[in-house]
Design a protein around this motif. Structure first.
Motif, PDB file in Angstrom:
ATOM      1  N   GLU A 231      10.919  -2.190 -12.748  1.00 29.60           N
ATOM      2  CA  GLU A 231      11.641  -1.416 -11.738  1.00 29.60           C
ATOM      3  C   GLU A 231      11.771   0.028 -12.209  1.00 29.60           C
ATOM      4  O   GLU A 231      12.170   0.277 -13.368  1.00 29.60           O
ATOM      5  CB  GLU A 231      13.048  -1.990 -11.521  1.00 29.60           C
ATOM      6  N   ALA A 232      11.430   0.968 -11.337  1.00 31.92           N
ATOM      7  CA  ALA A 232      11.572   2.391 -11.685  1.00 31.92           C
ATOM      8  C   ALA A 232      11.528   3.220 -10.414  1.00 31.92           C
ATOM      9  O   ALA A 232      10.995   2.763  -9.400  1.00 31.92           O
ATOM     10  CB  ALA A 232      10.438   2.808 -12.614  1.00 31.92           C
TER      11      ALA A 232
ATOM     12  N   GLY B 131      11.524  -2.509 -17.689  1.00 29.57           N
ATOM     13  CA  GLY B 131      10.093  -2.607 -17.966  1.00 29.57           C
ATOM     14  C   GLY B 131       9.635  -1.568 -18.964  1.00 29.57           C
ATOM     15  O   GLY B 131      10.446  -0.845 -19.546  1.00 29.57           O
ATOM     16  N   THR B 132       8.332  -1.485 -19.189  1.00 30.44           N
ATOM     17  CA  THR B 132       7.767  -0.552 -20.155  1.00 30.44           C
ATOM     18  C   THR B 132       6.949   0.482 -19.400  1.00 30.44           C
ATOM     19  O   THR B 132       6.013   0.127 -18.671  1.00 30.44           O
ATOM     20  CB  THR B 132       6.870  -1.320 -21.161  1.00 30.44           C
ATOM     21  N   LEU B 133       7.307   1.750 -19.605  1.00 32.99           N
ATOM     22  CA  LEU B 133       6.670   2.845 -18.855  1.00 32.99           C
ATOM     23  C   LEU B 133       5.272   3.131 -19.391  1.00 32.99           C
ATOM     24  O   LEU B 133       5.052   3.174 -20.600  1.00 32.99           O
ATOM     25  CB  LEU B 133       7.561   4.087 -19.009  1.00 32.99           C
ATOM     26  N   LYS B 134       4.327   3.314 -18.495  1.00 39.37           N
ATOM     27  CA  LYS B 134       2.946   3.576 -18.914  1.00 39.37           C
ATOM     28  C   LYS B 134       2.485   5.002 -18.579  1.00 39.37           C
ATOM     29  O   LYS B 134       1.359   5.370 -18.866  1.00 39.37           O
ATOM     30  CB  LYS B 134       1.990   2.566 -18.232  1.00 39.37           C
ATOM     31  N   VAL B 135       3.346   5.783 -17.920  1.00 37.38           N
ATOM     32  CA  VAL B 135       2.979   7.164 -17.536  1.00 37.38           C
ATOM     33  C   VAL B 135       4.096   8.114 -17.954  1.00 37.38           C
ATOM     34  O   VAL B 135       5.184   7.673 -18.338  1.00 37.38           O
ATOM     35  CB  VAL B 135       2.751   7.261 -15.998  1.00 37.38           C
ATOM     36  N   LYS B 136       3.807   9.390 -17.877  1.00 36.59           N
ATOM     37  CA  LYS B 136       4.841  10.393 -18.191  1.00 36.59           C
ATOM     38  C   LYS B 136       4.772  11.511 -17.156  1.00 36.59           C
ATOM     39  O   LYS B 136       3.793  11.591 -16.385  1.00 36.59           O
ATOM     40  CB  LYS B 136       4.668  10.926 -19.619  1.00 36.59           C
TER      41      LYS B 136
END
Lengths: 84, 380
Positions: free
Chosen positions: B242-243, B208-213
């Motif tokens: 998935e993360a 997926g594409t991460l939206k936070v850090k």
């Protein structure tokens, strides 16, 4: 339809119209055609009038299975049938 | 053993006592009366059968010869049928049974479901209930075709429905849809969201594409990973998000206290009213008076008979209540309230390792808000 009594009379060359007919079936039943009335009725003896005489039936536990103007049928153990 | 005599015609059995039976019998047969089963006993009694229509002549003849009748009995099918006409109880019970049978044939008593695997029978029955089909519903009011299409519409997991009525049962045959993630969810994946509020400490992205850090503060419900990726040719492709995201999670337990509180409590006094309905029409109404000034009502419907007659009992339970005004100063219950808030916070924290814990109290117009926060390290 076969007239049983008629056939028998034909065989024995008897007159077709007779006074009465009487059939004893294995000593357990007696069928009479042309009776003229009951005379005696009991468990051991039944007598009835026919033309020119009287028929006496002796036996045990006798009863009249059917009684009509012309016919009668006796049921029971028939020992003796006499015509007077 | 008694001999069973079955006759179609209405015959009569006579037991007579006297003398000169022979003469009497000869007179009877001259009058064309047929006698059957003549038995003479030793005690001057005799038994015989004649047809019912010869009864009058027979009695005249017997009188003539001074013969007494000891017993008279009727026989024959015609006599039995004639006697039935006067048996009011029997006829009315047969009539009632027929009416009940006809009525019972008009209703559905049982709902049977076949072919269900993942969907429970109760789910289907409750769906049918919302569509107006229950036990005791008239068969004539059920439109099977419409019911089939409505069920398919209401229950998306069904691929086929067939509705038939068999006797007093409504038989629902269903076929469930085969769900395959690979085909069903193409382009329809949901994003991964934060299950609690907290500060992100570590991220392991799998798909997926991460939206936070790391270091971001997120609230419960915030999107963490979007369910797509941008491939080498710049196209958006749907994937399952998935993360594994580890964060300092703030588990908050909140308790509110009103210094002046109005409470409604049950006194324990109850009045029960039972009304009985047949086919939805009242046949018995309980006329008890409700003497309570304040009360709560609970109602329930009980089927008195679920196989033959559609009789239902509607029970209403009236529970008396009273209103109490409470005045509890916050200081008196402060510790208890903080403890309650703490318990809620720890329940949310589950078994994660606790880093820190603190509480705050806020007051607004006599209302106290107690917030207890437990800081733990765990997966979002």
């Amino acid at each position: 339809m076969i007239n049983f009594l008629g056939e028998l009379k034909k065989e024995f060359k008897l007159p077709y119209v007779s006074d009465y007919n009487l059939i004893n079936i294995t000593g357990k039943a007696l069928y009479v055609e042309g009776h003229l009335g009951l005379m005696t009725l009991s468990k051991d003896l039944i007598s009835f009038r026919v033309k020119n005489g009287v028929i006496v039936v002796e036996g045990k536990g006798l009863s009249l299975k059917e009684l009509s103007e012309n016919t009668l049928c006796i049921e029971g153990k028939i020992k003796k049938t006499e015509v007077f | 053993m008694k001999k069973f005599i079955f006759e179609f015609n209405h015959n009569k059995k006579y037991k007579i006592k006297g003398v000169n039976f022979e003469k009497c019998f000869n007179n009877l047969i001259k009058n064309k009366i047929k006698l059957k089963n003549i038995k003479k006993n030793d005690d001057n009694t005799a038994e015989f059968y004649i047809e019912k229509n010869s009864e009058k002549k027979l009695k005249q003849e017997l009188n003539k010869y001074n013969i007494n009748i000891l017993e008279e009995k009727d026989f024959g099918l015609i006599f039995f049928l004639k006697s039935l006409i006067f048996r009011v109880g029997l006829i009315s019970s047969i009539f009632i049974c027929l009416v009940c049978l006809i009525i019972s044939q008009m209703f559905v008593f049982k709902i049977e479901v076949f072919g269900n695997d993942k969907i429970s029978k109760n789910e289907i029955v409750s769906c049918l209930n919302t569509l107006g089909v229950k036990s005791f519903t008239a068969k004539s009011s059920i439109n099977k075709k419409v019911l089939e299409s409505e069920l398919l519409e209401k229950m998306p997991l069904l691929s086929m429905v067939s509705v038939i009525t068999k006797g007093n049962s409504l038989v629902i045959n269903i076929q469930e849809k085969v769900i395959n993630d690979e085909y069903q969810n193409v382009g329809n994946f949901s994003p991964l969201t934060a299950s609690a509020s907290g500060r992100i400490k570590e991220i392991k992205l799998m798909q997926g594409t991460l939206k936070v850090k790391v270091g971001d503060i997120v609230k419960e419900g915030d999107i963490l990973v979007e369910p797509y990726i941008i491939d080498s040719s710049g196209n958006k492709r749907s994937v399952k998000a998935e993360a594994e995201i580890i964060a300092e999670i703030w588990c908050e337990g909140m308790v509110t206290h009103y210094e002046n509180n109005i409470k409604t409590v049950k006194t324990g006094n109850i009045i029960v009213k039972d009304d009985i309905y047949f086919l939805g029409l009242p046949i018995y109404l309980d006329k008890k008076d409700i003497s309570f000034k304040e009360y709560e009502v609970k109602s329930q419907e009980i089927a008195l008979s679920n196989t033959l007659l559609p009789i239902t009992l509607q029970r209403k339970i009236y529970e008396e209540t009273k209103t109490i005004e409470e005045n509890i100063p916050f200081e008196n219950v402060k510790d208890e309230l903080i403890n309650n808030a703490k318990q809620i916070a720890f329940e949310k924290a589950k078994n994660n390792s606790v880093i820190d814990e603190y509480h705050t109290v806020r007051e607004e117009a006599g209302i106290f808000f107690i917030s207890y926060v437990v800081v733990v390290e765990g997966k979002l």
